[in-house]
Design a protein around this motif. Sequence first.
Motif, short mmCIF file in Angstrom:
data_model
loop_
_atom_site.label_atom_id
_atom_site.label_comp_id
_atom_site.label_asym_id
_atom_site.label_seq_id
_atom_site.Cartn_x
_atom_site.Cartn_y
_atom_site.Cartn_z
N MET A 123 0.82 -1.12 -0.06
CA MET A 123 0.07 -0.02 -0.16
C MET A 123 0.97 1.21 0.02
O MET A 123 1.81 1.35 0.69
CB MET A 123 -0.81 0.08 1.22
CG MET A 123 -1.69 1.26 1.36
SD MET A 123 -2.73 1.20 2.90
CE MET A 123 -3.94 2.52 2.60
N THR A 138 -5.09 7.17 -6.06
CA THR A 138 -4.75 5.49 -5.20
C THR A 138 -5.98 5.50 -4.35
O THR A 138 -6.13 6.34 -3.49
CB THR A 138 -3.37 5.40 -4.62
OG1 THR A 138 -2.46 5.79 -5.54
CG2 THR A 138 -3.47 4.02 -4.07
N PRO A 139 -6.91 4.56 -4.46
CA PRO A 139 -7.97 4.14 -3.68
C PRO A 139 -7.35 3.77 -2.19
O PRO A 139 -6.39 2.97 -2.11
CB PRO A 139 -8.73 2.94 -4.22
CG PRO A 139 -8.20 2.87 -5.48
CD PRO A 139 -6.86 3.46 -5.50
N ASN A 140 -8.11 4.27 -0.97
CA ASN A 140 -7.77 4.36 0.38
C ASN A 140 -6.19 4.54 0.52
O ASN A 140 -5.60 3.70 1.24
CB ASN A 140 -7.96 2.79 0.63
CG ASN A 140 -9.50 2.53 0.49
OD1 ASN A 140 -10.47 3.12 1.10
ND2 ASN A 140 -9.68 1.39 -0.28
N GLU A 187 -13.82 0.18 1.60
CA GLU A 187 -14.21 -0.35 0.26
C GLU A 187 -13.09 -0.59 -0.60
O GLU A 187 -12.34 0.59 -1.13
CB GLU A 187 -15.45 0.35 -0.30
CG GLU A 187 -16.65 0.07 0.66
CD GLU A 187 -18.00 0.72 -0.25
OE1 GLU A 187 -17.77 1.49 -1.11
OE2 GLU A 187 -18.84 0.59 0.71
N ILE A 188 -12.73 -1.46 -1.17
CA ILE A 188 -11.77 -1.73 -2.40
C ILE A 188 -12.20 -2.05 -3.59
O ILE A 188 -13.11 -2.64 -3.56
CB ILE A 188 -10.77 -2.76 -1.77
CG1 ILE A 188 -11.27 -3.96 -1.46
CG2 ILE A 188 -9.74 -2.19 -0.60
CD1 ILE A 188 -10.37 -5.11 -1.21
N ALA A 246 -17.41 -1.85 -5.62
CA ALA A 246 -16.28 -1.73 -4.76
C ALA A 246 -16.61 -2.72 -3.34
O ALA A 246 -17.76 -2.68 -3.08
CB ALA A 246 -15.98 -0.52 -4.08
N ILE A 292 -3.88 -1.64 3.65
CA ILE A 292 -5.20 -1.74 2.89
C ILE A 292 -5.02 -2.23 1.40
O ILE A 292 -4.20 -1.52 0.78
CB ILE A 292 -5.93 -0.51 2.91
CG1 ILE A 292 -6.23 -0.11 4.56
CG2 ILE A 292 -7.28 -0.53 2.27
CD1 ILE A 292 -6.78 1.27 4.65
N PRO A 293 -5.49 -3.40 0.83
CA PRO A 293 -5.25 -3.84 -0.33
C PRO A 293 -5.77 -2.54 -1.30
O PRO A 293 -6.67 -1.91 -0.97
CB PRO A 293 -5.91 -4.84 -0.60
CG PRO A 293 -6.60 -5.34 0.51
CD PRO A 293 -6.36 -4.27 1.35
N GLU A 294 -4.90 -2.43 -2.35
CA GLU A 294 -5.54 -1.19 -3.22
C GLU A 294 -6.78 -1.70 -4.21
O GLU A 294 -7.61 -1.12 -4.45
CB GLU A 294 -4.28 -0.74 -4.37
CG GLU A 294 -3.30 -0.22 -3.75
CD GLU A 294 -2.16 0.18 -4.68
OE1 GLU A 294 -2.62 0.49 -5.96
OE2 GLU A 294 -1.22 0.90 -4.10
N SER A 295 -6.81 -2.92 -4.24
CA SER A 295 -8.02 -3.53 -5.26
C SER A 295 -7.96 -5.26 -4.87
O SER A 295 -7.23 -5.70 -4.41
CB SER A 295 -7.85 -3.28 -6.79
OG SER A 295 -6.89 -3.88 -7.26
N THR A 355 -6.98 -9.32 5.66
CA THR A 355 -8.24 -8.68 5.33
C THR A 355 -9.43 -9.45 5.26
O THR A 355 -9.42 -10.67 4.83
CB THR A 355 -8.09 -8.24 3.69
OG1 THR A 355 -6.86 -7.45 3.66
CG2 THR A 355 -9.08 -7.44 3.21
#
Length: 197
Positions: free
Chosen positions: A1, A55-57, A102-103, A124, A134-137, A162
């Motif tokens: 991450m 980048t999400p999260n 939410e990923i 997501a 936290i995983p990106e996706s 996770t």
Amino acid sequence: MSEVKLAAERRSEFGKGAARRIRRASKVPAVLYGHGDDPVHLTLPGHELLLALRTPNVLIALELEGTKSLAIPKAVQRDPLKGFLEHVDLLVVQSGEKVNVEIPVHTEGDLAPGGFLLEHVMNALPVEAEATHIPESVSVSIEGLSAGDAVLAKDITLPEGTTLAVEDDAVVLQVLSSQAEEPAAESEGEGSEAAQV
């Protein structure tokens, strides 16, 4: 991450006029909250924040008046027409702490031949993960799926540490037939239709 360092400034002016002045200076008003502390009103560098939020999260390492804290974005307000950032809510996190996020769900492979449609019931996936990991996706294989098939939350392989924050049998993806009625009607003779009436 990925972790992005941003220099934050404490904000003392509030209201629409103050927010406009902040944005004219290429900065973004923000609020930092969490862990039962009083919310801290900040301004953040606009361009660097915009790049970080791609980048999400994303994990943001904030530097404010000599102190450092980690945060993740919880709410992002953008101008509906121009798309620029108007305001960001940040949640304070600590290493080892679990957070609900939410990923994004990405698909791999091709559906079975036949003109089927893939519906993303969830774009997501709600999960609980360690704040600094936290995983990106997540990726889901749709190879060979056809009409009536579905991918449930429990079918998705999550990274270690996770867990799902949604029911196991929640539908994430489903495959629909693009023209289910027409081929069926053509294959039936007129006599069989009359018999059904």
